[in-house]
Enzyme design. Structure first.
Site: not given
Ligand code: SF4
Length: 357
Positions: A66, A70, A73, A110, A143, A203, A273
């Site tokens: 990605c 974040c 993550c 999902c 979803c 959600c 959830r």
């Molecule tokens: S949560 Fe993870 S997969 Fe989703 S946008 Fe952020 S870094 Fe990318």
């Protein structure tokens, strides 16, 4: 104010709206009051969802790689977490995963893909999978969770047969800049609103345990209430090695129950959830948490393993709940619970082996 926790639950049943003061009282309640808070909030859970548990199943269509950052993550830009990385699953592979989840009891599939947001081609891929899935299992909800949506994309998903769209707020607006620098809290709010406007069920949930204060947890839950999130996943941070939050371990099982209770009191009619990290943080209290949450993910998460799917089903049955939809269409055989054999003690006193202590 309220007389006791049951009075607070009755206020919500009578249409009241949980105040910030009451929310603070839930999160700061002493340990010896938590079980009473759970019992009171369980009245709300029963009033709206009776004894049902909605089982959701995650299919990770595209894993890792990605461009967003974040901090929580494992799939983020620069993540050194040793997770599976792959481009889009072929349609057959995605369907195979979804069918396994449905056979295991899932009422909602999902479909998740890492990334900032979907391209037109990505939406076509999802549409083809959904088309096939819906023709096979029309009662199962789908979803999609594909990142930030641009104008018109939510409508395309709706037209393709998608029922809901997941995009978590994750934390409070005031803290968002500390957990991500590549997009903003308002970007996330905008995507939830686009999904809602297109007629997709919104959600959106949180990740707790990232160092936020109680007031910031309340901000996030109240923001979800204001947004009208119909399903609210409460994730408990899983601190992956190789991510900035690798050493962040701040939750206790009782704290997790307080947060789930807050979500239930604040949004009594929403699907709450208990989501990622429940095994790690609720531990032996997962079953107690079913008195608050009416929904969970079966089995594994996007990049980490959950407890065995059979153990999830057994936990639901042992706690006296039933899987939503299972008895309506006869898809699922009753859960066969393990009755462990009596094991004769051959260690500790009277033996040369170490005691079990
Ligand atoms: S949560 Fe993870 S997969 Fe989703 S946008 Fe952020 S870094 Fe990318």
């Amino acid at each position: 104010m309220f007389k006791d926790w049951f009075d607070l639950a009755q206020q919500q049943l009578d249409g009241g709206e949980l105040s910030r003061e009451d929310a603070r009282a839930i999160l700061s309640a002493p340990d010896d009051q938590v079980i009473e808070i759970v019992a009171a909030a369980a009245r709300l859970r029963r009033a709206y969802f009776d004894d049902t548990v909605k089982v959701n199943y995650l299919v990770n269509l595209k894993s890792g790689l990605c461009p967003e950052d974040c901090h929580y993550c494992s799939q983020r830009l620069g993540s050194e977490a040793d997770v599976l990385k792959y481009r889009w699953l072929p349609q057959d592979g995605a369907l195979e995963q979804a069918r396994a989840g449905i056979a295991g009891g899932a009422r909602r599939i999902c479909m998740v893909a890492s990334g900032r947001g979907p391209s037109a081609h990505d939406l076509e891929r999802v549409a083809m999978i959904v088309d096939e899935l819906k023709s096979e299992s029309p009662d199962v909800e789908v979803c999609a969770c594909l990142g930030l949506l641009r104008d018109g994309q939510a409508e395309m998903l709706k037209a393709a047969g998608v029922d809901a769209y997941n995009h978590n707020l994750n934390t409070s607006e005031s803290r968002y800049g500390e957990i991500c620098s590549t997009h903003t809290y308002m970007d996330r709010v905008g995507t939830v609103e686009k999904a809602k406007r297109a007629g997709l069920s919104p959600c959106s949930g949180v990740i707790v345990g990232m160092g936020e204060s109680d007031d910031e947890v309340i901000d996030a839950i109240f923001a979800l209430r204001a947004l009208g999130s119909e399903s609210i996943p409460i994730n408990f941070l899983m601190p992956f090695d190789g991510t900035p939050l690798a050493d962040t371990k701040l939750l206790s099982p009782l704290k997790c129950l307080r947060i789930l209770a807050l979500a239930r009191f604040a949004c009594p009619a929403a699907e709450i959830r208990m989501a990622g990290g429940r095994e790690m943080h609720l531990r032996t209290l997962q079953s107690t948490a079913l008195q608050l949450a009416n929904s969970l993910f079966l089995g594994d998460y996007l990049t980490s393993e959950g407890q065995a799917a059979h153990d999830d089903l057994e936990m639901i049955a042992d706690a006296g709940f039933r899987i939503l939809g299972a008895d309506e269409d006869g898809r699922l055989a009753p859960v066969v619970t393990h009755q462990p054999e009596v094991a004769i003690r051959r260690r500790g006193a009277g033996t040369d082996l170490a005691p079990n202590a």
